[in-house]
Design a protein around this motif. Structure first.
Motif, PDB file in Angstrom:
ATOM      1  N   GLN A   1       0.827  -1.203   0.000  1.00  0.00           N
ATOM      2  CA  GLN A   1       0.000   0.000   0.000  1.00  0.00           C
ATOM      3  C   GLN A   1       0.865   1.259   0.000  1.00  0.00           C
ATOM      4  N   GLY A   2       1.911   1.266   0.815  1.00  0.00           N
ATOM      5  CA  GLY A   2       2.798   2.421   0.857  1.00  0.00           C
ATOM      6  C   GLY A   2       3.455   2.684  -0.481  1.00  0.00           C
ATOM      7  N   TYR A   3       3.900   1.621  -1.148  1.00  0.00           N
ATOM      8  CA  TYR A   3       4.549   1.747  -2.456  1.00  0.00           C
ATOM      9  C   TYR A   3       3.582   2.296  -3.493  1.00  0.00           C
ATOM     10  N   LEU A   4       2.368   1.756  -3.544  1.00  0.00           N
ATOM     11  CA  LEU A   4       1.402   2.165  -4.558  1.00  0.00           C
ATOM     12  C   LEU A   4       0.882   3.572  -4.310  1.00  0.00           C
ATOM     13  N   PHE A   5       0.585   3.912  -3.068  1.00  0.00           N
ATOM     14  CA  PHE A   5       0.025   5.218  -2.749  1.00  0.00           C
ATOM     15  C   PHE A   5       1.043   6.350  -2.893  1.00  0.00           C
ATOM     16  N   SER A   6       2.321   6.019  -2.889  1.00  0.00           N
ATOM     17  CA  SER A   6       3.354   7.061  -2.935  1.00  0.00           C
ATOM     18  C   SER A   6       3.540   7.655  -4.331  1.00  0.00           C
ATOM     19  N   HIS A   7       2.996   7.028  -5.352  1.00  0.00           N
ATOM     20  CA  HIS A   7       3.216   7.488  -6.721  1.00  0.00           C
ATOM     21  C   HIS A   7       2.522   8.835  -6.965  1.00  0.00           C
ATOM     22  N   PRO A   8       3.132   9.715  -7.780  1.00  0.00           N
ATOM     23  CA  PRO A   8       2.546  11.039  -8.034  1.00  0.00           C
ATOM     24  C   PRO A   8       1.148  11.000  -8.654  1.00  0.00           C
ATOM     25  N   SER A   9       0.784   9.899  -9.316  1.00  0.00           N
ATOM     26  CA  SER A   9      -0.556   9.832  -9.925  1.00  0.00           C
ATOM     27  C   SER A   9      -1.648   9.795  -8.874  1.00  0.00           C
ATOM     28  N   VAL A  10      -1.317   9.358  -7.653  1.00  0.00           N
ATOM     29  CA  VAL A  10      -2.292   9.325  -6.556  1.00  0.00           C
ATOM     30  C   VAL A  10      -2.301  10.700  -5.901  1.00  0.00           C
ATOM     31  N   LYS A  11      -3.360  11.458  -6.114  1.00  0.00           N
ATOM     32  CA  LYS A  11      -3.411  12.844  -5.666  1.00  0.00           C
ATOM     33  C   LYS A  11      -3.933  12.988  -4.231  1.00  0.00           C
ATOM     34  N   THR A  12      -4.962  12.222  -3.877  1.00  0.00           N
ATOM     35  CA  THR A  12      -5.573  12.328  -2.554  1.00  0.00           C
ATOM     36  C   THR A  12      -5.947  10.946  -2.059  1.00  0.00           C
ATOM     37  N   ILE A  13      -5.731  10.719  -0.780  1.00  0.00           N
ATOM     38  CA  ILE A  13      -6.178   9.481  -0.137  1.00  0.00           C
ATOM     39  C   ILE A  13      -7.096   9.886   1.015  1.00  0.00           C
ATOM     40  N   PHE A  14      -8.367   9.615   0.856  1.00  0.00           N
ATOM     41  CA  PHE A  14      -9.307   9.883   1.932  1.00  0.00           C
ATOM     42  C   PHE A  14      -9.189   8.800   2.999  1.00  0.00           C
ATOM     43  N   TYR A  15      -9.281   9.205   4.259  1.00  0.00           N
ATOM     44  CA  TYR A  15      -9.286   8.236   5.352  1.00  0.00           C
ATOM     45  C   TYR A  15     -10.430   8.585   6.301  1.00  0.00           C
ATOM     46  N   PRO A  16     -11.024   7.573   6.965  1.00  0.00           N
ATOM     47  CA  PRO A  16     -12.230   7.825   7.753  1.00  0.00           C
ATOM     48  C   PRO A  16     -12.014   8.133   9.224  1.00  0.00           C
ATOM     49  N   SER A  17     -10.809   7.852   9.769  1.00  0.00           N
ATOM     50  CA  SER A  17     -10.618   8.027  11.208  1.00  0.00           C
ATOM     51  C   SER A  17      -9.146   8.233  11.527  1.00  0.00           C
ATOM     52  N   SER A  18      -8.867   8.752  12.721  1.00  0.00           N
ATOM     53  CA  SER A  18      -7.484   8.980  13.148  1.00  0.00           C
ATOM     54  C   SER A  18      -6.716   7.671  13.237  1.00  0.00           C
ATOM     55  N   PHE A  19      -7.407   6.587  13.557  1.00  0.00           N
ATOM     56  CA  PHE A  19      -6.795   5.250  13.602  1.00  0.00           C
ATOM     57  C   PHE A  19      -6.183   4.909  12.245  1.00  0.00           C
ATOM     58  N   VAL A  20      -6.905   5.195  11.160  1.00  0.00           N
ATOM     59  CA  VAL A  20      -6.422   4.882   9.817  1.00  0.00           C
ATOM     60  C   VAL A  20      -5.271   5.804   9.426  1.00  0.00           C
ATOM     61  N   ARG A  21      -5.351   7.085   9.797  1.00  0.00           N
ATOM     62  CA  ARG A  21      -4.252   8.004   9.452  1.00  0.00           C
ATOM     63  C   ARG A  21      -2.944   7.552  10.116  1.00  0.00           C
ATOM     64  N   ARG A  22      -3.023   7.121  11.361  1.00  0.00           N
ATOM     65  CA  ARG A  22      -1.814   6.643  12.035  1.00  0.00           C
ATOM     66  C   ARG A  22      -1.211   5.463  11.294  1.00  0.00           C
ATOM     67  N   TYR A  23      -2.066   4.600  10.781  1.00  0.00           N
ATOM     68  CA  TYR A  23      -1.574   3.444  10.030  1.00  0.00           C
ATOM     69  C   TYR A  23      -0.937   3.887   8.713  1.00  0.00           C
ATOM     70  N   LEU A  24      -1.609   4.747   7.974  1.00  0.00           N
ATOM     71  CA  LEU A  24      -1.118   5.149   6.657  1.00  0.00           C
ATOM     72  C   LEU A  24       0.213   5.890   6.746  1.00  0.00           C
ATOM     73  N   GLU A  25       0.325   6.788   7.716  1.00  0.00           N
ATOM     74  CA  GLU A  25       1.567   7.545   7.855  1.00  0.00           C
ATOM     75  C   GLU A  25       2.659   6.747   8.565  1.00  0.00           C
ATOM     76  N   GLY A  26       2.295   6.129   9.689  1.00  0.00           N
ATOM     77  CA  GLY A  26       3.303   5.485  10.524  1.00  0.00           C
ATOM     78  C   GLY A  26       3.729   4.116  10.068  1.00  0.00           C
ATOM     79  N   VAL A  27       2.806   3.324   9.522  1.00  0.00           N
ATOM     80  CA  VAL A  27       3.115   1.948   9.134  1.00  0.00           C
ATOM     81  C   VAL A  27       3.346   1.827   7.638  1.00  0.00           C
ATOM     82  N   ALA A  28       2.430   2.353   6.841  1.00  0.00           N
ATOM     83  CA  ALA A  28       2.570   2.246   5.388  1.00  0.00           C
ATOM     84  C   ALA A  28       3.522   3.284   4.809  1.00  0.00           C
ATOM     85  N   GLY A  29       3.758   4.379   5.537  1.00  0.00           N
ATOM     86  CA  GLY A  29       4.693   5.391   5.076  1.00  0.00           C
ATOM     87  C   GLY A  29       4.171   6.291   3.977  1.00  0.00           C
TER      88      GLY A  29
END
Length: 518
Positions: A181-209
């Motif tokens: 997920q971190g590799y795919l989401f990091s590409h410039p073609s991905v402009k915005t990633i919506f997340y539903p809760s602070s729990f998910v943001r911590r995962y996306l930033e801290g774990v997936a990078g």
């Protein structure tokens, strides 16, 4: 219009952007229709965009149901090639047959089957088997022809892996999903990633990078016309609890990762303490063996008729079930949001939930319900008993729950997505215009992927001969292939295991018969 850097300017979320009317949106989702909370949310967005003039083509796996998923719209204004919905074949998950792993498919084929060519924007709802393919293939398009992507992260695949796969395999699968997920989401073609809760943001930033500047919170809405206390049915209540028992309620797919083991333990403890209740469980699983495993967790409570399994419910029947309950119990700890919690609140039913995942951001402890530490069974049971003993407390929490849910409107949520889409499309058009002014260089691969897809004719030969594959793409291909292979092996083992469980009672009965023990 968004600038080249930084977040887009604020918009009026009470209005729909005129710039999105007539635009072509390719929406790829892992489930669509009346399947689960994620697919219901996606359906609401599709209907909102279409009702305001955007052309949305939905690509999704076959959900193995015959239910109508949306109201068709007029298509003459967009041309004969426009198809509103395309279903793909895949392998259904044994523990949740409504969901499928999509077989490999070319992105260019999706373009042709929906709009006859590239869309203005791609929206990925809870990307997994289909969304991963789209993001990976788009990387090999030229910068000129890369369609901007907006993604909505709604399913905690890594969390599911830890529960569904045993021991070290679960940890490895979880790590693999995070890296992918971190590799795919990091590409410039991905402009915005919506997340539903602070729990998910911590995962996306801290774990997936994932880069923090790409992340934007997107809550979910609820239909307060459907889910509201006016749907309360005294006939249902009398049927469930003829002796005036407190009606506890939950709504979920019947599967182990939904916290039913914890719920069964809580119900058993309530019964042991002599608490007078009925537990109503709405939901099912098209895999009857998985559904039966969940039901067996409640043991003697079913024999005592303390637990009622209603099966799947939809429409007015579902909303009446919600509104007729006294307390909603939410025991899953893998929810990125927890739409069922918001639906309960809109129905004026107070919630007792484990304090993990999306519900932690929805429930206000002591005002709309209670949040209990995830593994505190005793604390969970105490709060249920406290609510059961005080009608006044339930009434106060009910009013607060309903008022809070009414603030979450689909109109503003849909408009927020629409504005982000408009910003991404306009930004791309501006950048393309700037490139045309600054260079006349020929783009050799404009609009056409330079490679096929896994298992497609000549794909590997193209990769080698053209000599354009970078190391990261190879790693990405191997990672996705590895995930498919791993999941496929797990599916086979899981299916064999379920088959063995189904045959075991028959075999045992036959052996007892042959041995003369009947």
């Amino acid at each position: 219009m968004a600038t080249a850097t930084g977040p887009p300017p604020p918009h009026d979320l009470n209005t729909f952007p005129d710039g999105l009317r007539g635009r072509r949106i390719l929406l790829c989702t892992e489930s669509f229709g009346p399947v689960n909370g994620v697919s219901r949310t996606t359906l609401m967005l599709v209907n909102h965009l279409r009702s305001h003039g955007a052309f949305v083509a939905v690509v999704a796996p076959d959900n193995h149901t015959k239910a109508n998923t949306f109201a068709p719209v007029r298509t003459e204004d967009v041309g004969a090639t426009y198809r509103q919905e395309v279903r793909l074949t895949g392998y259904p998950l044994p523990f949740n047959p409504e969901l499928s792993i999509v077989y490999p498919v070319r992105l260019s084929a999706l373009y042709q089957r929906t709009f006859g060519g590239p869309p203005d924007l791609i929206y990925l709802a809870s990307p997994a088997s289909l969304g991963f393919q789209v993001m990976l293939q788009l990387r090999k398009h030229s910068a000129e022809s890369q369609v901007p992507i907006i993604s909505n992260f709604q399913t905690d695949l890594a969390g599911y892996c830890k529960i569904l796969f045993p021991g070290a395999l679960g940890s490895f699968a979880s790590w693999m999903f995070a890296r992918t997920q971190g590799y795919l989401f990091s590409h410039p073609s991905v402009k915005t990633i919506f997340y539903p809760s602070s729990f998910v943001r911590r995962y996306l930033e801290g774990v997936a990078g994932v880069q923090g500047e790409k992340l934007d919170i997107l809550r979910r809405g609820v239909s307060t016309e459907g889910f509201n206390p006016a749907r309360r049915s005294e006939a249902l209540r009398k049927k469930w609890a003829p002796n005036g028992e407190l009606i506890l309620f939950t709504c979920s797919r019947l599967a182990g990762e939904k916290g039913f083991e914890f719920l069964a333990q809580a119900a058993s403890e309530l019964d042991r303490r002599g608490f007078n209740f009925k537990l109503v469980i709405v939901g099912g699983n098209r895999n009857t063996l998985v559904e039966q495993e969940v039901k067996e967790m409640f043991g003697s409570l079913r024999e005592k008729k303390k637990v009622i399994f209603t099966g799947f419910k939809v429409g007015d029947d579902l909303t009446a079930h919600y509104a007729s309950a006294d307390v909603f119990l939410h025991c899953s700890i893998t929810e990125t949001f927890g739409l069922v919690v918001l639906e309960a609140m809109a129905s004026a039913v107070p919630v007792v939930a484990r304090d993990e995942g999306g519900p932690s951001d929805i429930v206000e402890h002591g005002k709309t319900g209670y949040l209990i530490p995830p593994h505190d069974l005793g604390g969970f049971v105490e709060k249920v008993i406290e609510l059961g003993r005080s009608a006044q407390l339930r009434e106060r929490l009910s009013r607060e729950s309903h008022a809070r849910a009414c603030e979450a409107t689909w109109e503003k949520i849909g408009n927020k997505v629409a504005w982000r889409m408009t910003d991404a499309i306009e930004k791309r058009e501006t950048e393309r215009a700037d490139r045309k002014l600054s260079t006349t260089a020929t783009i050799s691969s404009a609009g056409v992927p330079t490679y096929g897809w896994l298992l497609m004719s000549g794909a590997l030969r193209q990769l080698v001969v053209l000599g354009i594959v970078d190391a990261k793409l190879v790693i990405g291909l191997c990672t996705i292939l590895g995930i498919w292979v791993g999941v496929s092996v797990y599916l086979v083992v899981s299916k064999v295991g379920h088959l063995a469980k189904a045959l075991r009672p028959r075999t045992s009965a036959r052996m007892r018969f042959l041995s003369g023990t009947f």
